[in-house]
Design a protein around this motif. Structure first.
Motif, PDB file in Angstrom:
ATOM      1  N   THR A   1       0.956  -1.302   0.050  1.00  0.00           N
ATOM      2  CA  THR A   1       0.110  -0.057   0.076  1.00  0.00           C
ATOM      3  C   THR A   1       0.899   1.089   0.003  1.00  0.00           C
ATOM      4  O   THR A   1       1.833   1.374   0.674  1.00  0.00           O
ATOM      5  N   LEU A   2       0.589   2.154  -0.874  1.00  0.00           N
ATOM      6  CA  LEU A   2       1.551   3.487  -0.950  1.00  0.00           C
ATOM      7  C   LEU A   2       0.514   4.540  -1.054  1.00  0.00           C
ATOM      8  O   LEU A   2      -0.459   4.492  -1.729  1.00  0.00           O
ATOM      9  N   ARG A   3       0.882   5.478  -0.483  1.00  0.00           N
ATOM     10  CA  ARG A   3       0.297   6.681  -0.217  1.00  0.00           C
ATOM     11  C   ARG A   3       0.666   7.870  -1.007  1.00  0.00           C
ATOM     12  O   ARG A   3       2.122   7.823  -1.194  1.00  0.00           O
ATOM     13  N   ILE A   4      -0.140   8.202  -1.791  1.00  0.00           N
ATOM     14  CA  ILE A   4       0.293   9.665  -2.867  1.00  0.00           C
ATOM     15  C   ILE A   4      -0.300  11.013  -2.136  1.00  0.00           C
ATOM     16  O   ILE A   4      -1.458  11.179  -1.781  1.00  0.00           O
ATOM     17  N   THR A   5       0.774  11.729  -1.665  1.00  0.00           N
ATOM     18  CA  THR A   5       0.715  12.787  -0.957  1.00  0.00           C
ATOM     19  C   THR A   5       0.808  14.053  -1.950  1.00  0.00           C
ATOM     20  O   THR A   5       1.767  14.132  -2.590  1.00  0.00           O
ATOM     21  N   TYR A   6      -0.267  15.033  -1.960  1.00  0.00           N
ATOM     22  CA  TYR A   6      -0.434  16.020  -2.861  1.00  0.00           C
ATOM     23  C   TYR A   6      -0.898  17.369  -2.251  1.00  0.00           C
ATOM     24  O   TYR A   6      -1.798  17.169  -1.439  1.00  0.00           O
ATOM     25  N   GLY A   7      -0.668  18.354  -2.888  1.00  0.00           N
ATOM     26  CA  GLY A   7      -1.362  19.728  -2.412  1.00  0.00           C
ATOM     27  C   GLY A   7      -2.460  20.003  -3.328  1.00  0.00           C
ATOM     28  O   GLY A   7      -2.332  20.149  -4.515  1.00  0.00           O
ATOM     29  N   THR A   8      -3.496  20.356  -2.743  1.00  0.00           N
ATOM     30  CA  THR A   8      -4.858  20.687  -3.808  1.00  0.00           C
ATOM     31  C   THR A   8      -4.944  22.087  -4.019  1.00  0.00           C
ATOM     32  O   THR A   8      -5.676  22.572  -4.889  1.00  0.00           O
ATOM     33  N   ASP A   9      -3.978  22.930  -3.523  1.00  0.00           N
ATOM     34  CA  ASP A   9      -4.050  24.458  -3.753  1.00  0.00           C
ATOM     35  C   ASP A   9      -3.039  24.861  -4.690  1.00  0.00           C
ATOM     36  O   ASP A   9      -2.770  26.092  -4.849  1.00  0.00           O
ATOM     37  N   LYS A  10      -2.322  23.756  -5.529  1.00  0.00           N
ATOM     38  CA  LYS A  10      -1.353  24.116  -6.560  1.00  0.00           C
ATOM     39  C   LYS A  10      -1.513  23.598  -7.850  1.00  0.00           C
ATOM     40  O   LYS A  10      -1.235  22.378  -7.848  1.00  0.00           O
ATOM     41  N   SER A  11      -2.334  24.061  -8.936  1.00  0.00           N
ATOM     42  CA  SER A  11      -2.511  23.351  -9.923  1.00  0.00           C
ATOM     43  C   SER A  11      -1.168  23.058 -10.667  1.00  0.00           C
ATOM     44  O   SER A  11      -0.389  24.035 -10.728  1.00  0.00           O
ATOM     45  N   PRO A  12      -1.026  22.124 -11.422  1.00  0.00           N
ATOM     46  CA  PRO A  12      -2.042  20.951 -11.613  1.00  0.00           C
ATOM     47  C   PRO A  12      -1.570  19.716 -10.725  1.00  0.00           C
ATOM     48  O   PRO A  12      -1.644  18.476 -11.135  1.00  0.00           O
ATOM     49  N   MET A  13      -1.104  20.043  -9.405  1.00  0.00           N
ATOM     50  CA  MET A  13      -0.911  18.835  -8.690  1.00  0.00           C
ATOM     51  C   MET A  13      -1.957  17.796  -8.482  1.00  0.00           C
ATOM     52  O   MET A  13      -1.697  16.615  -8.416  1.00  0.00           O
ATOM     53  N   ASP A  14      -3.168  18.315  -8.148  1.00  0.00           N
ATOM     54  CA  ASP A  14      -4.132  17.536  -8.036  1.00  0.00           C
ATOM     55  C   ASP A  14      -4.536  16.427  -9.343  1.00  0.00           C
ATOM     56  O   ASP A  14      -4.767  15.437  -9.165  1.00  0.00           O
ATOM     57  N   VAL A  15      -4.509  17.248 -10.404  1.00  0.00           N
ATOM     58  CA  VAL A  15      -4.488  16.469 -11.926  1.00  0.00           C
ATOM     59  C   VAL A  15      -3.391  15.494 -11.806  1.00  0.00           C
ATOM     60  O   VAL A  15      -3.569  14.264 -12.057  1.00  0.00           O
ATOM     61  N   PHE A  16      -2.094  15.856 -11.525  1.00  0.00           N
ATOM     62  CA  PHE A  16      -0.989  14.899 -11.590  1.00  0.00           C
ATOM     63  C   PHE A  16      -1.281  13.610 -10.483  1.00  0.00           C
ATOM     64  O   PHE A  16      -1.062  12.538 -10.913  1.00  0.00           O
ATOM     65  N   ALA A  17      -1.535  13.905  -9.543  1.00  0.00           N
ATOM     66  CA  ALA A  17      -1.883  13.060  -8.314  1.00  0.00           C
ATOM     67  C   ALA A  17      -3.051  12.032  -8.909  1.00  0.00           C
ATOM     68  O   ALA A  17      -2.857  10.895  -8.479  1.00  0.00           O
ATOM     69  N   THR A  18      -4.047  12.705  -9.421  1.00  0.00           N
ATOM     70  CA  THR A  18      -5.166  11.788  -9.747  1.00  0.00           C
ATOM     71  C   THR A  18      -4.844  10.703 -10.795  1.00  0.00           C
ATOM     72  O   THR A  18      -5.061   9.508 -11.086  1.00  0.00           O
ATOM     73  N   TYR A  19      -3.904  11.005 -11.659  1.00  0.00           N
ATOM     74  CA  TYR A  19      -3.515  10.411 -13.047  1.00  0.00           C
ATOM     75  C   TYR A  19      -2.599   9.252 -12.256  1.00  0.00           C
ATOM     76  O   TYR A  19      -2.602   8.145 -12.609  1.00  0.00           O
ATOM     77  N   LEU A  20      -1.697   9.881 -11.408  1.00  0.00           N
ATOM     78  CA  LEU A  20      -0.698   8.674 -10.892  1.00  0.00           C
ATOM     79  C   LEU A  20      -1.580   7.603 -10.223  1.00  0.00           C
ATOM     80  O   LEU A  20      -1.165   6.447 -10.356  1.00  0.00           O
TER      81      LEU A  20
END
Length: 506
Positions: free
Chosen positions: A349-368
């Motif tokens: 199990t791996l956690r992907i940690t990302y900031g939602t307030d800096k585009s496109p981090m959320d898009v990048f994280a969701t793709y990953l």
């Protein structure tokens, strides 16, 4: 983007650096085309061996309180960044600016030692008189002038800064400038406002009377404000590209940022090389750039983005160093299977940690998340937070597995990326350590043979990426909306956005 701090010894993000750049000039600055030119320095003399730089300062540059800007203001600022253990003190040391004595100061900070005045005075920066600054380096630094246009190398008025104490740079009233604009209002999380500095020494270029930065705006809100005529420049994200791409105001620019995955080597599963390789091979970077981001981002082939630096014979580093990123889902699965076998596990199990307030981090994280979920044997958990929390709490304290992050070039040399992975670098949150790599990058810092130095940097990148110390994913493009009446906004990789030359026709 937000502005928490305008102290050049602490500020380490794009937005506050832009604000500092708007209100303070350094020895060097950018011209209308984004090239490095003289700022407060009016001339530079370099010794034959390239180790002593003598800058003659203009005598007509004043701080907003009326004080003249002197060579002492640079000495004070450069010593202060060490005294405060600021974010960028490492840039003064060997491998980057290579200022004499700076490496020793850096080593003492890293060892937890307190610096004395004698320590600080040992650094190779000295005011020979009020308007002559001497800078000594340990090696010839071909990009030193470029560094001097970067905010951590800017001057600070000692009298003002000491009076403000810990409040320095925290508000419009506690920052003192000498540049094209004066900050008149700062509301973190909302807005930063500036007006033209009527006493600016180079004000013939400054056409804007007022500059407003709207902070922490969602791309959708920024686009709506642009359409309503409330803003002249709005970065937008991939969700809005299809809507605006046919507009005359739509522009795509390359902003030089590398987006990558930071790996926590304290996690025993990620300490396995095959698991790390599987993650990299599972990422279809071409699909991500063209079908998800859609903002001009491009596949990155290594840890050093394209267009950053060229070899002594003119070849781009990325082309010269080769390719290190590949997509092959079947091979990714085989690598993961091998890694799980070595770990004695059927699933991790791996956690992907990302900031939602800096585009496109959320898009990048969701793709990953989607890419890794297609592999049998990996369970993905998403940890959504803010950028500040991701970096300064979770990553800094080792509370992450995979973090989607980015790094922008501070100057046009591969070391602006390579030094991040040094075992002693405070930004190496994943705690990857390789003595051969450290030795090689440190050698780059003192290497005077330019051909040999170039090869050493290529060798260092190979060590880094052959071990999958981090996983480069894409070079960021920026999709923006820009008022057609606005001209001369300087946007160029390795440069802070400059507003000095902006004109807006009616």
């Amino acid at each position: 983007m937000d502005i928490k701090n305008l102290d050049s010894s602490d500020a380490d993000d794009q937005c506050p650096l832009r604000a500092i750049h708007a209100v303070i000039d350094g020895l060097m600055k950018t011209d209308k085309k984004g090239n490095i030119t003289y700022g407060i320095a009016k001339s530079e003399e370099v010794s034959e061996d390239g180790l002593v730089h003598t800058y003659k300062l203009r005598k007509d540059v004043r701080w907003d309180n009326g004080d003249l800007v002197t060579a002492h203001d640079f000495v004070y600022a450069w010593q202060r960044i060490f005294k405060k253990k600021g974010s960028y003190y490492y840039m003064f040391a060997d491998g980057i600016a290579s200022i004499q004595g700076a490496q020793e100061l850096s080593d003492k900070i890293d060892a937890g030692e307190e610096l004395t005045d004698d320590d600080l005075n040992s650094m190779g920066v000295k005011a020979l008189d009020g308007y002559t600054l001497e800078v000594k380096t340990t090696v010839r630094v071909s990009f030193l002038d470029e560094l001097l246009a970067f905010p951590p190398f800017y001057p600070i008025n000692e009298k003002f800064a000491e009076k403000q104490g810990s409040k320095y740079g925290k508000s419009a009233k506690t920052i003192l400038g000498n540049g094209a604009f004066k900050m008149i209002n700062l509301e973190p999380g909302s807005v930063a406002e500036f007006k033209k500095n009527e006493n600016y020494y180079d004000q013939k270029h400054v056409k804007l009377q007022r500059l407003v930065m709207k902070l922490v705006q969602e791309p959708k809100v920024a686009a709506q404000a642009f359409e309503a005529g409330e803003t002249d420049y709005a970065p937008i994200n991939s969700d809005l590209v299809d809507k605006y791409k046919e507009y005359d105001s739509f522009k795509q620019v390359y902003d030089g940022f590398l987006f990558y995955i930071s790996i926590n080597f304290k996690n025993e599963d990620l300490a396995n090389l095959n698991v790390r390789k599987a993650i990299s091979y599972a990422i279809n970077r071409k699909y991500l750039c063209e079908n998800v981001l859609k903002d001009g981002s491009q596949v990155v082939k290594g840890f050093i983005p394209s267009g950053l630096a060229t070899s002594p014979c003119g070849v781009d580093f990325r082309k010269d160093s080769g390719d290190f990123t590949f997509y092959d889902k079947a091979q990714a699965q085989d690598l993961l299977n091998e890694g799980l076998k070595e770990l004695g596990k059927s699933e991790i199990t791996l956690r992907i940690t990302y900031g939602t307030d800096k585009s496109p981090m959320d898009v990048f994280a969701t793709y990953l998340q989607n890419a890794l979920s297609k592999l049998d044997g990996i369970k993905v958990e998403m940890v959504a937070t803010t950028k500040q929390d991701r970096i300064y709490n979770k990553q800094k304290n080792g509370d992450f597995d995979l973090a989607v992050t980015r790094w922008g070039p501070d100057y046009g040399d591969p070391t602006t990326y390579l030094t991040i992975a040094l075992s002693t670098n405070s930004n190496n949150y994943g705690k990857w350590a390789n003595s051969e790599y450290d030795q090689l990058v440190n050698q780059v810092g003192v290497e005077s043979d330019v051909e040999k130095r170039w090869q050493e940097m290529k060798n260092a990148e190979k060590i880094l990426l052959d071990d999958y110390a981090c996983i480069p994913v894409f070079e960021k493009g920026a999709a923006t909306l820009q008022n057609m009446k606005v001209k001369n906004l300087v946007i160029k990789p390795c440069r802070i956005i400059s507003f000095e030359y902006v004109e807006k026709t009616e």
